[in-house]
Design a protein around this motif. Sequence first.
Motif, PDB file in Angstrom:
ATOM      1  N   UNK A 152       0.820  -1.214   0.000  1.00  0.00           N
ATOM      2  CA  UNK A 152       0.000   0.000   0.000  1.00  0.00           C
ATOM      3  C   UNK A 152       0.855   1.266   0.000  1.00  0.00           C
ATOM      4  N   UNK A 153       2.135   1.111   0.253  1.00  0.00           N
ATOM      5  CA  UNK A 153       3.001   2.294   0.353  1.00  0.00           C
ATOM      6  C   UNK A 153       3.262   2.937  -1.000  1.00  0.00           C
ATOM      7  N   UNK A 154       3.257   2.120  -2.063  1.00  0.00           N
ATOM      8  CA  UNK A 154       3.662   2.639  -3.374  1.00  0.00           C
ATOM      9  C   UNK A 154       2.926   3.928  -3.774  1.00  0.00           C
ATOM     10  N   UNK A 155       1.591   3.955  -3.693  1.00  0.00           N
ATOM     11  CA  UNK A 155       0.901   5.172  -4.171  1.00  0.00           C
ATOM     12  C   UNK A 155       1.191   6.423  -3.347  1.00  0.00           C
ATOM     13  N   UNK A 156       1.779   6.260  -2.168  1.00  0.00           N
ATOM     14  CA  UNK A 156       2.148   7.465  -1.414  1.00  0.00           C
ATOM     15  C   UNK A 156       3.170   8.298  -2.175  1.00  0.00           C
ATOM     16  N   UNK A 157       3.989   7.629  -3.001  1.00  0.00           N
ATOM     17  CA  UNK A 157       5.099   8.325  -3.669  1.00  0.00           C
ATOM     18  C   UNK A 157       4.635   9.308  -4.736  1.00  0.00           C
ATOM     19  N   UNK A 158       3.377   9.161  -5.202  1.00  0.00           N
ATOM     20  CA  UNK A 158       2.823  10.217  -6.066  1.00  0.00           C
ATOM     21  C   UNK A 158       1.514  10.730  -5.476  1.00  0.00           C
ATOM     22  N   UNK A 159       0.500   9.874  -5.392  1.00  0.00           N
ATOM     23  CA  UNK A 159      -0.807  10.330  -4.898  1.00  0.00           C
ATOM     24  C   UNK A 159      -0.687  10.902  -3.490  1.00  0.00           C
TER      25      UNK A 159
END
Lengths: 347, 347
Positions: A152-159
């Motif tokens: 779940x961490x991945x989308x923090x890097x853009x969104x």
Amino acid sequence: MLTVNAYAATSATEPLAPTTIQRRDIGPRDVLIEIAYAGICHSDIHTVRGDWGPVQYPLTVGHEIVGTVTEVGAEVTSHQVGDRVGVGCMVNSCRECANCRAGEEQYCLGGNTLTYGSVDRDGTITQGGYSTHVVVVEDFVLKVPEAIPFQAAAPLLCAGITTYSPLAHWNAGPGKKVAVVGLGGLGHMAVKIAHAMGAEVTVLSQSLKKQEDGLRLGADHYYATSDAATFEQLANTFDLIINTVSAELDLDAYLSLLALDGTMVNVGAPAQALPLHVFALFGNRRSFAGSSIGSIRETQEMLDFCAEHDIAPEIELISADQINDAYERVLASDVRYRFVIDTATLA
Amino acid sequence: MLTVNAYAATSATEPLAPTTIQRRDIGPRDVLIEIAYAGICHSDIHTVRGDWGPVQYPLTVGHEIVGTVTEVGAEVTSHQVGDRVGVGCMVNSCRECANCRAGEEQYCLGGNTLTYGSVDRDGTITQGGYSTHVVVVEDFVLKVPEAIPFQAAAPLLCAGITTYSPLAHWNAGPGKKVAVVGLGGLGHMAVKIAHAMGAEVTVLSQSLKKQEDGLRLGADHYYATSDAATFEQLANTFDLIINTVSAELDLDAYLSLLALDGTMVNVGAPAQALPLHVFALFGNRRSFAGSSIGSIRETQEMLDFCAEHDIAPEIELISADQINDAYERVLASDVRYRFVIDTATLA
């Protein structure tokens, strides 16, 4: 050079397909990351389809990347083998312009090096995260706290950073009324983060279809913008509006919802020009602003904030062979709220 | 009721003509002002010609008023007979809304009472300053410092405060680069005030015709916007742009001149919608804002600031029978920089 598996676009109209790409040799300040998960951002789709300008195909997109460090260059000091790390929308900047020196390298005047589709220092075109490995200079690699579920961490890097940055910059917090336009990948993160910052959060969505979700994610109020009464009822209300919608909308109507000294910030990027009546800005001394991702310092601050407040994107995990279907579903707004590719399926 | 001499518009197309108008009896908190000078604002012309919406004729315009107090109501405490005073764009507000309570009654949500063309509490339509006398409630009457030449003081009540307010709100001062678009009635005041605040001031004008004037008024630099090289040369430069121009201009091009966190503020009010590419706001986290006159508190602050810094508008004094010619010259940008009517010529 490392040859690694990836998924790439070969034209604006063909489906993405498996391929191999080259990663540069690990320089003294580089980090080699074995990618674990890569988010699918609406920008990826705009880019591969040529909506935002010409593309040099084949292109591997993806700028929501998390993985594990498997090798570091001799001079690397900030990351170690085995670290959980992330990479967002940029992998370098000029480091010399006024904005870079101010620590706001997302606004690099020399033109920062985007994670995909940018000309890198060695003349190659950068390739993104729909891939098994990536090599990135250590300063542009973030630490992903253990408290955040890895996939779940991945989308923090853009969104995550794209919404956190304007919320932080325009002081969302206790006593502030914040509206979020659109409850998609960015919008659902804006709601969670603004709520965690202590603001009173209102979702403005086309319909009430996702109302239950919105309230569960942290919104205090939820309104349908298809109902004209919404604009009368909420006139002069908000200190801050975060507009995550890329579609053309009636700017004057949304601006009329701002209270004294309120700001509407676009993080969605409609390609066409939007008509704006200056009169809509006179009342309440309103502002209309843009915000683009966030700095590396601020991205780390956002990751730590999310860990501290138990915030993570809501995701749907897919395998690489589902990327093209996922694109169609993103375009149909049929995702709650972010697709994340399990890049182990590329191996 | 007092019957006083005035100059009024009788239709959108007829010349303004001498007439008489009624002023209300002096209430306990009212001040009767014998008007000495009244400035001609471009807004007066827009209004009488119906550019900004329907008008109830006959209408006497004028919202840059200075004069002498000749009578005060029984409860008036802030002004005395003989005081040099001024009246600007508004003569009352609701006093109850959030903005009025915040001391920003120029953004009154109940709708403030403008100096002309507004429905007053007694149901009559307010009439402006092209007249020999006016009756105004004491809270909306400003003190004009002796240091400001009386006839030049009038334009401060609109052109002065309209430019001072955004310059103060967006922190023009030492170390800040401020551009002023257009060197007319508002623009020449913006240059003087921004210079006195300590900012580095650049004029952006269509041509270099007024360059000598601009530098004399306090500008450090002067560029012609008809020269495309100006936009390349000044990209990413300004912290603040004050746009005084009501004509349609290329917003994207002007926004590109803003540095990190820069704001372009419109005080000019084009009636038509302007096309804006959101992408122009993403770089440097730019803002586009509107600003409308200023509060009564801030107007007094501006008058005191101008007295302290020896600032006064550059004016051309006319008699009432020259008003119609003056309108034509304003429309032809043939005024340096503000017409002021000697209202003794109405007597």
